[in-house]
Design a protein around this motif. Structure first.
Motif, PDB file in Angstrom:
ATOM      1  N   ARG A  38       0.670  -1.229   0.122  1.00 53.32           N
ATOM      2  CA  ARG A  38      -0.017   0.087  -0.017  1.00 53.32           C
ATOM      3  C   ARG A  38       0.799   1.057  -0.096  1.00 53.32           C
ATOM      4  O   ARG A  38       0.650   2.194  -0.551  1.00 53.32           O
ATOM      5  CB  ARG A  38      -1.038  -0.051   1.092  1.00 53.32           C
ATOM      6  N   LEU A  79       2.245   1.947  -3.470  1.00 53.81           N
ATOM      7  CA  LEU A  79       1.238   2.466  -4.317  1.00 53.81           C
ATOM      8  C   LEU A  79       0.993   3.767  -4.075  1.00 53.81           C
ATOM      9  O   LEU A  79       0.765   4.776  -5.078  1.00 53.81           O
ATOM     10  CB  LEU A  79       0.099   1.619  -4.266  1.00 53.81           C
ATOM     11  N   TYR A  80       1.017   4.243  -2.655  1.00 48.30           N
ATOM     12  CA  TYR A  80       0.866   5.651  -2.309  1.00 48.30           C
ATOM     13  C   TYR A  80       2.012   6.604  -3.184  1.00 48.30           C
ATOM     14  O   TYR A  80       1.688   7.550  -3.507  1.00 48.30           O
ATOM     15  CB  TYR A  80       0.871   5.644  -0.891  1.00 48.30           C
ATOM     16  N   LEU A  92       1.473   7.055  -6.657  1.00 49.16           N
ATOM     17  CA  LEU A  92       0.581   7.929  -7.156  1.00 49.16           C
ATOM     18  C   LEU A  92       0.745   9.408  -6.826  1.00 49.16           C
ATOM     19  O   LEU A  92       0.754  10.353  -7.483  1.00 49.16           O
ATOM     20  CB  LEU A  92      -0.797   7.608  -6.251  1.00 49.16           C
ATOM     21  N   LEU A  98      -6.873  10.843  -3.969  1.00 46.24           N
ATOM     22  CA  LEU A  98      -6.359   9.321  -4.256  1.00 46.24           C
ATOM     23  C   LEU A  98      -7.348   8.670  -4.985  1.00 46.24           C
ATOM     24  O   LEU A  98      -6.732   7.945  -6.009  1.00 46.24           O
ATOM     25  CB  LEU A  98      -6.170   8.773  -2.790  1.00 46.24           C
ATOM     26  N   THR A 131      -5.635   7.192  -8.682  1.00 44.54           N
ATOM     27  CA  THR A 131      -5.758   5.792  -8.600  1.00 44.54           C
ATOM     28  C   THR A 131      -6.531   5.379 -10.231  1.00 44.54           C
ATOM     29  O   THR A 131      -5.832   4.540 -10.899  1.00 44.54           O
ATOM     30  CB  THR A 131      -6.678   4.920  -7.696  1.00 44.54           C
ATOM     31  N   ASN A 175      -4.033   6.505 -12.817  1.00 46.05           N
ATOM     32  CA  ASN A 175      -2.757   5.635 -13.015  1.00 46.05           C
ATOM     33  C   ASN A 175      -3.383   4.150 -13.714  1.00 46.05           C
ATOM     34  O   ASN A 175      -2.546   3.667 -14.524  1.00 46.05           O
ATOM     35  CB  ASN A 175      -2.505   5.178 -11.650  1.00 46.05           C
TER      36      ASN A 175
END
Length: 303
Positions: free
Chosen positions: A2, A5-6, A9, A23, A27, A30
């Motif tokens: 996680r 991924l953060y 982004l 977010l 997402t 992305n």
């Protein structure tokens, strides 16, 4: 995983100068979801600047004279009664607006979202995932009404009625439109016309405006005013209705922003119309508070 991924982004936002996007939108960008492009993201952020200037600077959000006065806790009994009566009229009329919003939803998802709010207002507590429902408390501000339980006493209007009873008001003294002032009824009519209207984009503009008003801090001001009033008078009015809504609205602001972004990326949004009708809704909200402020001045000398 996680955290990776953060970071990814965050890098995406910095690389393309689209910081400020939520977010969920990042997402979707992305993942190259339909409608989500870098150009559209930049257009949205420009639109957000307009919203911040032209909508969210509305006087009812930035400065509410009645709430500022109420917070001081110097109300007399008649002023408190008058406030509860007008708020109860608004609370009941909101059910009509919310029902209309549900009826006019254009997808199953938006219908369910509106139905969830309506069911909760009527007495179905939110059920947090993996947790039991407290049938005797005010209930959670998180979760869903799916699989939950209805209790008459969990209806929001009944929370207000518990306050009214402590003030010596009967059930028939509150909630009904005949008890509303002209300004309260105007606000309620605007809620039904705009928030609960047939045009989805107008409804969403009104909803965005209402949620940002509700998250602007007036609930906390009312709670503080009631707390001081209780200390001064010893009445011990129950404040669950206001405490619960204060907690709820603190979460709603981010959800409302995400809904706006999804609307912008996935539909053709008329920016001018969105701001225009959002401001119309806030004008209706302001009329409600202006009416309360005028009424409390008239009752200042009445004991």
């Amino acid at each position: 995983m996680r955290d990776d991924l953060y970071k990814s982004l965050k890098n995406l936002a910095q690389q393309h100068h689209i910081e400020g996007l939520s977010l969920p939108s990042l997402t979707a960008l992305n993942a190259h979801q339909d409608g989500y492009t870098i150009d559209k993201a930049r257009q949205f952020l420009q639109f957000q600047h307009r919203i911040d200037r032209e909508l969210l600077e509305h006087r009812v959000i930035t400065c509410n004279p009645y709430a500022l006065w109420f917070e001081q806790g110097n109300q007399n009994l008649n002023q408190i009664k008058a406030f509860i009566i007008q708020f109860s009229v608004f609370s009941n009329q909101f059910l009509i607006a919310q029902l209309n919003k549900m009826i006019h939803a254009d997808t199953l998802e938006t219908m369910r979202a509106s139905k969830e709010i309506l069911a909760n207002e009527l007495g179905v507590s939110f059920k947090p995932p993996g947790k039991k429902i407290d049938a005797h408390g005010l209930g959670s501000t998180e979760g869903s009404v799916e699989g939950s339980i209805f209790h008459f006493s969990a209806g929001h209007f009944e929370w207000l009625y518990t306050i009214a009873k402590k003030l010596g008001l009967d059930f028939a003294d509150i909630g009904q439109p005949k008890h509303g002032t002209e300004s309260t009824l105007f606000f309620c009519d605007e809620l039904i016309r705009l928030y609960g209207g047939e045009n989805y984009q107008i409804s969403q503009a009104a909803s965005y405006a209402v949620e940002n008003w509700a998250a602007a801090g007036f609930w906390g001001q009312l709670i503080e005013g009631f707390r001081r009033f209780n200390e001064r008078t010893g009445l011990k009015l129950p404040l669950g209705f206001f405490i619960w809504h204060d907690k709820l609205e603190a979460q709603h602001a981010s959800h409302t922003q995400e809904e706006l972004e999804e609307l912008y990326f996935t539909r053709q949004l008329d920016e001018d119309q969105f701001i225009h009708y959002g401001c119309e809704m806030l004008d209706g909200v302001a009329a409600f508070w202006d009416g309360l402020d005028e009424q409390r001045r008239e009752l200042a000398a009445v004991h």
